[in-house]
Scaffold this motif. Structure first.
Motif, PDB file in Angstrom:
ATOM      1  N   MET A   1     -92.708 -83.002 -29.450  1.00  0.00           N
ATOM      2  CA  MET A   1     -91.717 -84.064 -29.044  1.00  0.00           C
ATOM      3  C   MET A   1     -90.961 -84.362 -30.548  1.00  0.00           C
ATOM      4  O   MET A   1     -91.478 -84.788 -31.515  1.00  0.00           O
ATOM      5  CB  MET A   1     -92.483 -84.989 -28.572  1.00  0.00           C
ATOM      6  CG  MET A   1     -91.841 -86.446 -28.436  1.00  0.00           C
ATOM      7  SD  MET A   1     -92.660 -87.932 -27.420  1.00  0.00           S
ATOM      8  CE  MET A   1     -93.448 -88.367 -29.108  1.00  0.00           C
ATOM      9  N   LYS A   2     -89.522 -84.631 -30.029  1.00  0.00           N
ATOM     10  CA  LYS A   2     -88.883 -85.016 -31.307  1.00  0.00           C
ATOM     11  C   LYS A   2     -89.069 -86.454 -31.649  1.00  0.00           C
ATOM     12  O   LYS A   2     -89.367 -87.217 -30.723  1.00  0.00           O
ATOM     13  CB  LYS A   2     -87.374 -84.682 -30.877  1.00  0.00           C
ATOM     14  CG  LYS A   2     -87.083 -83.222 -31.002  1.00  0.00           C
ATOM     15  CD  LYS A   2     -85.421 -83.221 -30.552  1.00  0.00           C
ATOM     16  CE  LYS A   2     -85.304 -83.673 -28.977  1.00  0.00           C
ATOM     17  NZ  LYS A   2     -83.932 -83.281 -28.561  1.00  0.00           N
ATOM     18  N   GLN A   3     -88.907 -86.633 -32.865  1.00  0.00           N
ATOM     19  CA  GLN A   3     -89.061 -87.996 -33.239  1.00  0.00           C
ATOM     20  C   GLN A   3     -87.930 -88.726 -34.159  1.00  0.00           C
ATOM     21  O   GLN A   3     -87.195 -87.834 -34.819  1.00  0.00           O
ATOM     22  CB  GLN A   3     -90.330 -88.418 -33.996  1.00  0.00           C
ATOM     23  CG  GLN A   3     -91.508 -87.992 -33.194  1.00  0.00           C
ATOM     24  CD  GLN A   3     -92.681 -87.937 -34.134  1.00  0.00           C
ATOM     25  OE1 GLN A   3     -92.808 -86.679 -34.783  1.00  0.00           O
ATOM     26  NE2 GLN A   3     -93.613 -88.579 -33.972  1.00  0.00           N
ATOM     27  N   ASN A   4     -87.553 -90.014 -34.184  1.00  0.00           N
ATOM     28  CA  ASN A   4     -86.590 -90.555 -35.098  1.00  0.00           C
ATOM     29  C   ASN A   4     -87.038 -90.338 -36.574  1.00  0.00           C
ATOM     30  O   ASN A   4     -88.116 -90.326 -36.461  1.00  0.00           O
ATOM     31  CB  ASN A   4     -85.740 -91.431 -34.650  1.00  0.00           C
ATOM     32  CG  ASN A   4     -86.633 -92.914 -35.008  1.00  0.00           C
ATOM     33  OD1 ASN A   4     -87.276 -93.151 -35.914  1.00  0.00           O
ATOM     34  ND2 ASN A   4     -86.620 -93.833 -33.949  1.00  0.00           N
ATOM     35  N   TRP A   5     -86.424 -90.494 -37.392  1.00  0.00           N
ATOM     36  CA  TRP A   5     -86.599 -90.278 -38.684  1.00  0.00           C
ATOM     37  C   TRP A   5     -87.556 -91.414 -39.547  1.00  0.00           C
ATOM     38  O   TRP A   5     -88.354 -91.224 -40.158  1.00  0.00           O
ATOM     39  CB  TRP A   5     -85.444 -89.969 -39.776  1.00  0.00           C
ATOM     40  CG  TRP A   5     -84.938 -88.661 -39.417  1.00  0.00           C
ATOM     41  CD1 TRP A   5     -83.678 -88.118 -38.831  1.00  0.00           C
ATOM     42  CD2 TRP A   5     -85.571 -87.361 -39.692  1.00  0.00           C
ATOM     43  NE1 TRP A   5     -83.507 -86.901 -38.394  1.00  0.00           N
ATOM     44  CE2 TRP A   5     -84.660 -86.062 -38.865  1.00  0.00           C
ATOM     45  CE3 TRP A   5     -86.734 -87.049 -40.465  1.00  0.00           C
ATOM     46  CZ2 TRP A   5     -84.871 -84.915 -39.261  1.00  0.00           C
ATOM     47  CZ3 TRP A   5     -87.033 -85.449 -40.517  1.00  0.00           C
ATOM     48  CH2 TRP A   5     -86.095 -84.660 -39.861  1.00  0.00           C
ATOM     49  N   GLU A   6     -87.155 -92.463 -38.886  1.00  0.00           N
ATOM     50  CA  GLU A   6     -88.039 -93.735 -39.055  1.00  0.00           C
ATOM     51  C   GLU A   6     -89.407 -93.578 -38.650  1.00  0.00           C
ATOM     52  O   GLU A   6     -90.584 -93.827 -39.366  1.00  0.00           O
ATOM     53  CB  GLU A   6     -87.345 -94.904 -38.517  1.00  0.00           C
ATOM     54  CG  GLU A   6     -88.119 -96.256 -39.157  1.00  0.00           C
ATOM     55  CD  GLU A   6     -87.382 -97.509 -38.725  1.00  0.00           C
ATOM     56  OE1 GLU A   6     -88.031 -98.660 -39.039  1.00  0.00           O
ATOM     57  OE2 GLU A   6     -86.376 -97.566 -38.067  1.00  0.00           O
ATOM     58  N   GLN A   7     -89.514 -93.194 -37.372  1.00  0.00           N
ATOM     59  CA  GLN A   7     -90.880 -92.839 -36.774  1.00  0.00           C
ATOM     60  C   GLN A   7     -91.574 -91.735 -37.764  1.00  0.00           C
ATOM     61  O   GLN A   7     -92.942 -91.861 -37.993  1.00  0.00           O
ATOM     62  CB  GLN A   7     -90.783 -92.326 -35.676  1.00  0.00           C
ATOM     63  CG  GLN A   7     -90.423 -93.258 -34.471  1.00  0.00           C
ATOM     64  CD  GLN A   7     -90.133 -92.884 -33.120  1.00  0.00           C
ATOM     65  OE1 GLN A   7     -89.725 -91.929 -32.906  1.00  0.00           O
ATOM     66  NE2 GLN A   7     -90.317 -93.363 -31.910  1.00  0.00           N
ATOM     67  N   LEU A   8     -90.777 -90.695 -38.083  1.00  0.00           N
ATOM     68  CA  LEU A   8     -91.567 -89.768 -38.888  1.00  0.00           C
ATOM     69  C   LEU A   8     -91.907 -90.009 -40.377  1.00  0.00           C
ATOM     70  O   LEU A   8     -93.248 -89.764 -40.750  1.00  0.00           O
ATOM     71  CB  LEU A   8     -90.687 -88.567 -38.925  1.00  0.00           C
ATOM     72  CG  LEU A   8     -90.285 -87.498 -37.813  1.00  0.00           C
ATOM     73  CD1 LEU A   8     -89.078 -86.763 -37.905  1.00  0.00           C
ATOM     74  CD2 LEU A   8     -91.569 -86.876 -37.517  1.00  0.00           C
ATOM     75  N   ALA A   9     -91.221 -90.892 -40.983  1.00  0.00           N
ATOM     76  CA  ALA A   9     -91.591 -91.445 -42.170  1.00  0.00           C
ATOM     77  C   ALA A   9     -92.801 -92.431 -42.042  1.00  0.00           C
ATOM     78  O   ALA A   9     -93.721 -92.135 -42.758  1.00  0.00           O
ATOM     79  CB  ALA A   9     -90.309 -92.327 -42.628  1.00  0.00           C
ATOM     80  N   ASP A  10     -92.785 -93.090 -40.893  1.00  0.00           N
ATOM     81  CA  ASP A  10     -93.984 -94.203 -40.685  1.00  0.00           C
ATOM     82  C   ASP A  10     -95.218 -93.268 -40.495  1.00  0.00           C
ATOM     83  O   ASP A  10     -96.399 -93.630 -40.996  1.00  0.00           O
ATOM     84  CB  ASP A  10     -93.530 -94.822 -39.640  1.00  0.00           C
ATOM     85  CG  ASP A  10     -92.809 -96.098 -39.972  1.00  0.00           C
ATOM     86  OD1 ASP A  10     -92.489 -96.170 -41.285  1.00  0.00           O
ATOM     87  OD2 ASP A  10     -92.321 -96.765 -38.959  1.00  0.00           O
TER      88      ASP A  10
END
Length: 125
Positions: A1-10
């Motif tokens: 599932m693709k995630q936005n970059w802020e979610q990935l950093a978190d």
């Protein structure tokens, strides 16, 4: 599932905090820094990402994960980080590099330059 970059950093910061191993902490922190770097630049509009266990996966097109070539960034038990471009299923033909956590942003930028994975007018922003 693709995630936005802020979610990935978190996600990677949380994984870093949960890790009991110093090498893994450094590697996961550096991967979180990569996601933050992308999120804080125009690259967030040009690249798409997801997590796969403790790997950060990055692709240039907005298609389903694993459906095309992508860059996999993985923490290694040694604390180093592996960059592997998955463009063929033949592992010995895949481009790959291993870097220390402090060198990850430089390696990422060099990879993007080599494959022209960014809008030239956005470079340096």
């Amino acid at each position: 599932m693709k995630q936005n970059w802020e979610q990935l950093a978190d996600y990677f910061i949380a994984a870093q905090l949960r890790s009991g191993d110093d090498g893994a902490k450094r590697a996961l922190g550096a991967i979180g820094d990569i996601a933050k770097h992308i999120n804080q630049s125009t690259l967030c509009l040009e690249l798409f990402g997801w997590s796969s266990m403790l790997d950060l996966c990055v692709q240039q097109t907005d298609v389903a994960p694993f459906s095309g070539p992508y860059l996999r960034i993985s923490p290694l038990p040694s604390g180093m980080i592996e960059f592997r471009y998955i463009d063929t299923m033949l592992e010995d033909r895949q481009w790959h590099r291993t870097e220390a956590p402090a060198q990850t942003i430089g390696r990422l930028e060099a990879f993007f330059d080599q494959l022209c994975w960014r809008n030239r007018s956005a470079k340096g922003r």
